[in-house]
Design an enzyme around this catalytic site. Structure first.
Site, PDB file in Angstrom:
ATOM      1  N   ASN A  87      34.765 107.286  19.622  1.00  0.00           N
ATOM      2  CA  ASN A  87      35.183 108.044  19.386  1.00  0.00           C
ATOM      3  C   ASN A  87      35.348 109.303  20.407  1.00  0.00           C
ATOM      4  OD1 ASN A  87      36.389 110.275  17.629  1.00  0.00           O
ATOM      5  ND2 ASN A  87      34.832 111.289  17.885  1.00  0.00           N
ATOM      6  N   GLU A 123      53.928 111.361  -4.024  1.00  0.00           N
ATOM      7  CA  GLU A 123      53.028 111.430  -4.838  1.00  0.00           C
ATOM      8  C   GLU A 123      53.494 113.177  -4.770  1.00  0.00           C
ATOM      9  OE1 GLU A 123      50.244 110.315  -1.939  1.00  0.00           O
ATOM     10  OE2 GLU A 123      49.391 112.490  -1.969  1.00  0.00           O
ATOM     11  N   ARG A 141      87.895 123.963  -3.037  1.00  0.00           N
ATOM     12  CA  ARG A 141      88.493 123.230  -1.376  1.00  0.00           C
ATOM     13  C   ARG A 141      89.494 123.357  -1.044  1.00  0.00           C
ATOM     14  NH1 ARG A 141      86.674 118.703  -0.215  1.00  0.00           N
ATOM     15  NH2 ARG A 141      85.578 119.769   1.489  1.00  0.00           N
ATOM     16  N   VAL A 183      36.931 111.633   9.388  1.00  0.00           N
ATOM     17  CA  VAL A 183      36.554 110.677   7.705  1.00  0.00           C
ATOM     18  C   VAL A 183      37.649 109.285   7.309  1.00  0.00           C
ATOM     19  CG1 VAL A 183      37.017 111.032   5.636  1.00  0.00           C
ATOM     20  CG2 VAL A 183      36.601 113.199   7.188  1.00  0.00           C
ATOM     21  N   HIS A 243      56.149 107.456   0.154  1.00  0.00           N
ATOM     22  CA  HIS A 243      55.090 107.603  -0.677  1.00  0.00           C
ATOM     23  C   HIS A 243      54.863 109.109  -1.137  1.00  0.00           C
ATOM     24  CE1 HIS A 243      50.797 107.404  -0.874  1.00  0.00           C
ATOM     25  NE2 HIS A 243      51.026 106.332  -1.529  1.00  0.00           N
ATOM     26  N   LYS A 248      55.390 105.625   3.996  1.00  0.00           N
ATOM     27  CA  LYS A 248      54.387 106.025   4.128  1.00  0.00           C
ATOM     28  C   LYS A 248      55.024 107.667   4.106  1.00  0.00           C
ATOM     29  CE  LYS A 248      50.294 107.916   3.089  1.00  0.00           C
ATOM     30  NZ  LYS A 248      49.425 107.882   4.028  1.00  0.00           N
ATOM     31  N   HIS A 252      91.581 121.073   2.531  1.00  0.00           N
ATOM     32  CA  HIS A 252      90.713 119.964   2.228  1.00  0.00           C
ATOM     33  C   HIS A 252      91.368 118.858   1.435  1.00  0.00           C
ATOM     34  CE1 HIS A 252      87.957 122.380   4.300  1.00  0.00           C
ATOM     35  NE2 HIS A 252      87.402 123.277   3.810  1.00  0.00           N
ATOM     36  N   SER A 287      46.853 105.055   3.021  1.00  0.00           N
ATOM     37  CA  SER A 287      47.104 105.655   1.980  1.00  0.00           C
ATOM     38  C   SER A 287      45.722 105.475   0.810  1.00  0.00           C
ATOM     39  CB  SER A 287      47.601 105.852   0.775  1.00  0.00           C
ATOM     40  OG  SER A 287      47.784 106.577   0.118  1.00  0.00           O
TER      41      SER A 287
HETATM   42  P1  2AM Z   1      37.042 114.471  18.176  1.00  0.00           P
HETATM   43  O1  2AM Z   1      35.595 114.059  17.746  1.00  0.00           O
HETATM   44  O2  2AM Z   1      37.242 114.065  19.571  1.00  0.00           O
HETATM   45  O3  2AM Z   1      37.603 115.913  18.016  1.00  0.00           O
HETATM   46  C1  2AM Z   1      40.618 114.126  13.882  1.00  0.00           C
HETATM   47  O4  2AM Z   1      40.502 115.404  14.477  1.00  0.00           O
HETATM   48  C2  2AM Z   1      40.087 112.665  14.903  1.00  0.00           C
HETATM   49  O5  2AM Z   1      41.574 113.106  15.661  1.00  0.00           O
HETATM   50  C3  2AM Z   1      38.765 113.259  15.301  1.00  0.00           C
HETATM   51  O6  2AM Z   1      38.223 111.660  15.801  1.00  0.00           O
HETATM   52  C4  2AM Z   1      39.003 113.651  16.713  1.00  0.00           C
HETATM   53  O7  2AM Z   1      38.215 112.884  17.995  1.00  0.00           O
HETATM   54  C5  2AM Z   1      40.582 112.765  16.984  1.00  0.00           C
HETATM   55  N1  2AM Z   1      41.212 113.318  18.690  1.00  0.00           N
HETATM   56  C6  2AM Z   1      42.259 114.718  17.704  1.00  0.00           C
HETATM   57  N2  2AM Z   1      42.825 114.582  19.020  1.00  0.00           N
HETATM   58  C7  2AM Z   1      42.839 114.169  19.882  1.00  0.00           C
HETATM   59  C8  2AM Z   1      42.629 113.820  21.052  1.00  0.00           C
HETATM   60  N3  2AM Z   1      43.587 114.400  21.893  1.00  0.00           N
HETATM   61  N4  2AM Z   1      41.699 112.760  22.066  1.00  0.00           N
HETATM   62  C9  2AM Z   1      41.030 111.580  21.535  1.00  0.00           C
HETATM   63  N5  2AM Z   1      41.006 111.799  20.228  1.00  0.00           N
HETATM   64  C10 2AM Z   1      41.637 112.781  19.351  1.00  0.00           C
END
Ligand code: 2AM
Length: 495
Positions: free
Chosen positions: A37, A196, A459, A17, A192, A189, A465, A135
């Protein structure tokens, strides 16, 4: 899809995402981007979205080599995969094809020490490295997140123009700044996220008090939160809460919020924040209380049986008796003030944790600038952050937000309402651990003398202490027991 240009300006690997949305955002700002990916169906999915969302200059690649070689040098590659081992595996897959001067930018919620290890490993091969907090969730990634890049300044400079366009834009600039060296971006982060946790806990307590003590309905809560969002509490989390109260349950009567299981999920950054606070001897009780509440919320079945046991033991509804005679309008205004004051304490804790780490690591963090880049894009975005920015601009060495003259005045103005809300909640048996932790933090911090004198005496008595005195220099040890017995003998009480 557009015809592939000679080379892309930047690359992004990991198209879940956050990755998909950030890649589309970068492409939309006019920077040609290559995407990759491990599971290639996600590449196709992203390419389709780029096509449908305006023929954006985004180019799918199906293996690490083609991906890396499709990017112009010096290359910048953002990776957005699960923190931990997947990051190392992704780096390993890309590294064979990267060259000295190229940069890896990890945009995940990574533990800062992992980033520091990878910075060192990458530098052995001349590769630059950034750990960048991102974020804002899905929507932020797509339309303008808050970005917290730390690590190689050269790697930051190589993509500064991209990051400044991609980040959320607020009145005083884009929500991105070079955070500092090492794992500082990830650390910022992480804090942060801890803040949150605190914000969400405090808001949920305000809701709890208004609902159970004030007897407010969901539609009243929606109206109150909308009204609050037009004042000093104006923020993303207040705004979305107002929306949440309005949503009807499509599977039954009433509103959906009442049907949601009261068990909180979490991914670990809040826990890390509290662990780091402990490591650095920084009190962060509001953030710790919010973490504890998530743990306790997880014990749903245990809580249900505890309720049963205590009912059998004679526990009755305390809320009911407190509720009668409540001035609703006054309660709402009091809760608003209690929430605001509690929030100031929580941010003071987070900021002091950041400063302590900055000193330990030599990161030279600019706290005012951090408040500024949180004004837009991220989950804790709020009007209030502008006030924090200004407090640190007035005095970069401010010991605590609580002693900034403006915040100090606000706390004092709100303390009566705050005490009334906490007192009422305690009387009604409605737990408000975040508000109580904030108030206790305030009361402890502002008191020139605490009962720590007795702790020191204990203490010294049982562990020798030693202690210091308020009226003379040096360390002292006293034979407490012997003197006490002598005193007894002298006074003769037990004779
Ligand atoms: P994937 O779609 O091939 O599972 C969130 O899980 C993201 O991290 C996804 O895009 C996932 O790829 C990627 N991801 C998780 N483990 C991974 C790994 N060992 N090598 C490469 N991408 C990985």
């Amino acid at each position: 899809m557009e015809a592939s240009p000679a080379l892309s300006r930047i690359g992004l690997a990991g198209l879940a995402v956050m990755g998909q949305n950030l890649a589309l955002n970068i492409a939309e700002k006019g920077f040609p981007i290559s995407v990759y990916n491990r599971t290639t169906s996600k590449v196709d999915e992203t390419v389709d979205r780029a096509h449908n969302e305006g023929n954006l200059p985004l180019f799918g690649q199906y293996n690490p080599r083609d991906f890396v070689l499709s990017i112009q040098r010096p290359r910048s590659v953002i990776i957005l995969v699960k923190a931990g081992l997947p990051v190392d595996q992704t780096i390993a897959a890309l590294s064979d094809h990267l060259e000295p001067g190229d940069a890896i930018i990890d945009g995940g919620n990574e533990w800062y020490e992992n980033t520091e290890r990878r910075i060192a490993q990458a530098s052995e091969r001349g590769i630059l490295y950034l750990g960048m907090g991102v974020s804002g969730g899905e929507d932020g990634a797509r339309h303008g997140p808050s970005l917290m890049p730390g690590g190689s300044f050269q790697a930051y400079s190589n993509v500064e123009d991209i990051l400044k366009k991609v980040a959320a834009q607020v009145d005083d600039g884009p929500c991105v700044t070079y955070i500092g060296e090492g794992g500082s971006g990830n650390f910022v982060k992480m804090v942060h996220n801890g803040i949150e946790y605190g914000d969400m806990q405090l808001i949920s307590e305000a809701y709890d008090v208004l609902k159970h003590v004030g007897g407010l309905s969901n539609s009243e809560l929606a109206a109150i939160f909308s009204e609050w969002n037009r004042g000093e509490l104006e923020s993303f989390l207040i705004e979305i809460s107002a929306d949440i109260f309005k949503v009807k349950d499509e599977h039954g009567d009433g509103e959906l919020v009442d049907k949601i299981l009261d068990k909180t999920g979490m991914k670990g950054t809040g826990k890390w924040t509290v662990q780091q606070a402990a490591e650095l001897s920084i009190a962060a009780p509001t953030i710790a209380a919010s973490l504890d509440c998530r743990y306790l919320s997880g014990l749903k079945e245990e809580r249900e049986s505890a309720a049963e046991v205590l009912k059998e033991a004679g526990m009755t509804d305390i809320v009911g008796s407190v509720r009668s005679g409540i001035d609703k309008k006054k309660l709402i205004e009091d809760v608003r003030q209690a929430l605001y004051a509690s929030k100031i304490c929580s941010y003071a804790q987070g900021m002091n944790l950041l400063r302590a780490k900055s000193l330990e690591k030599g990161w030279n963090l600019n706290l005012g600038e951090l408040a500024r880049i949180w004004k837009g894009g991220c989950i804790i975005r709020a009007v209030f952050l502008d006030r924090i920015k200004k407090a640190y601009q007035r005095n970069p060495n401010l010991a605590s937000l609580l002693v900034d003259p403006e915040f100090a005045r606000e706390m004092v103005q709100r303390q009566a309402a705050w005490r009334r809300v906490v007192g009422l909640a305690i009387s009604a048996g409605i737990s408000t651990p975040g508000m109580c932790a904030s108030l206790a933090y305030f009361d402890t911090y502002r008191r020139a003398r605490l009962p720590a004198n007795l702790v020191q005496a204990q203490r010294d008595l049982f562990g020798a202490h030693t202690y210091e005195r308020v009226d003379r220099q040096g360390s002292y040890h006293t034979e407490w027991t012997k003197l006490a017995r002598n005193a007894d003998a002298g006074v003769g009480i037990f004779n």
